[in-house]
Motif scaffolding. Structure first.
Motif, PDB file in Angstrom:
ATOM      1  N   GLY A   1     -12.435  16.628   1.800  1.00  0.00           N
ATOM      2  CA  GLY A   1     -12.441  17.122   3.529  1.00  0.00           C
ATOM      3  C   GLY A   1     -14.156  17.531   3.442  1.00  0.00           C
ATOM      4  N   ASN A   2     -13.594  17.664   5.061  1.00  0.00           N
ATOM      5  CA  ASN A   2     -14.819  17.901   5.964  1.00  0.00           C
ATOM      6  C   ASN A   2     -14.483  18.322   7.012  1.00  0.00           C
ATOM      7  OD1 ASN A   2     -15.806  15.097   5.043  1.00  0.00           O
ATOM      8  ND2 ASN A   2     -14.578  14.246   7.139  1.00  0.00           N
ATOM      9  N   THR A   3     -15.144  19.022   7.796  1.00  0.00           N
ATOM     10  CA  THR A   3     -15.253  20.276   8.497  1.00  0.00           C
ATOM     11  C   THR A   3     -15.676  19.618  10.267  1.00  0.00           C
ATOM     12  OG1 THR A   3     -15.055  22.276   7.126  1.00  0.00           O
ATOM     13  CG2 THR A   3     -15.435  22.483   9.139  1.00  0.00           C
ATOM     14  N   THR A   4     -14.774  19.841  11.349  1.00  0.00           N
ATOM     15  CA  THR A   4     -15.677  19.737  12.347  1.00  0.00           C
ATOM     16  C   THR A   4     -16.075  20.822  12.763  1.00  0.00           C
ATOM     17  OG1 THR A   4     -13.937  17.400  12.662  1.00  0.00           O
ATOM     18  CG2 THR A   4     -14.912  18.700  14.780  1.00  0.00           C
ATOM     19  N   ILE A   5     -17.279  21.116  13.653  1.00  0.00           N
ATOM     20  CA  ILE A   5     -17.487  22.303  14.091  1.00  0.00           C
ATOM     21  C   ILE A   5     -17.857  21.684  15.493  1.00  0.00           C
ATOM     22  CG2 ILE A   5     -19.779  23.534  14.423  1.00  0.00           C
ATOM     23  CD1 ILE A   5     -19.637  23.116  10.956  1.00  0.00           C
ATOM     24  N   ILE A   6     -17.570  22.450  16.547  1.00  0.00           N
ATOM     25  CA  ILE A   6     -17.786  22.375  17.858  1.00  0.00           C
ATOM     26  C   ILE A   6     -18.372  23.319  18.557  1.00  0.00           C
ATOM     27  CG2 ILE A   6     -16.069  20.810  18.492  1.00  0.00           C
ATOM     28  CD1 ILE A   6     -14.061  22.845  19.433  1.00  0.00           C
ATOM     29  N   SER A   7     -19.857  23.336  19.811  1.00  0.00           N
ATOM     30  CA  SER A   7     -20.106  24.250  19.830  1.00  0.00           C
ATOM     31  C   SER A   7     -20.698  23.897  21.093  1.00  0.00           C
ATOM     32  CB  SER A   7     -21.276  24.224  19.516  1.00  0.00           C
ATOM     33  OG  SER A   7     -22.586  25.736  20.013  1.00  0.00           O
TER      34      SER A   7
END
Length: 110
Positions: free
Chosen positions: A40-46
């Protein structure tokens, strides 16, 4: 303005979001799955101003460290698990982050 997309391990995601928030960066969290180890990964956008890109990347580097993990080696599909096949364990490198920085032509927060 730039869009920063960081793909990080689930274990690092909440700590990273908190650190970004403390430094004044807003972000959006999206769940994702990596191909390697199907972890499992998390994609964080900013979205950040051009002059703040390096500051945010330094926060990502500080939080998302590379780690070693012991896991079972996956046998080739031609192997049969019948007959007492015992998987061997291997040490793999996980963690860190994959970061993309993309120019943004227009950004609106509605």
């Amino acid at each position: 303005m730039k869009l920063i997309t960081a793909i990080v391990q689930n274990d690092d995601a909440n700590k990273l979001i908190a650190a970004l928030r403390e430094s004044g960066f807003s972000s959006t969290k999206m769940s994702s799955t990596g191909g390697f180890l199907s972890s499992g990964n998390t994609t964080i956008i900013s979205v950040v101003e051009d002059g703040k890109v390096d500051e945010e990347i330094e926060i990502i580097k500080k939080i998302c460290k590379v780690k070693k993990k012991i896991t079972a080696a996956i046998p080739p599909s031609s192997f049969s698990t019948v007959g007492g096949y015992l998987p061997q364990t291997i040490e793999v490198t996980v963690g860190g982050a994959v970061v993309f920085v993309t120019p943004i032509e227009r950004f609106e927060k509605i």
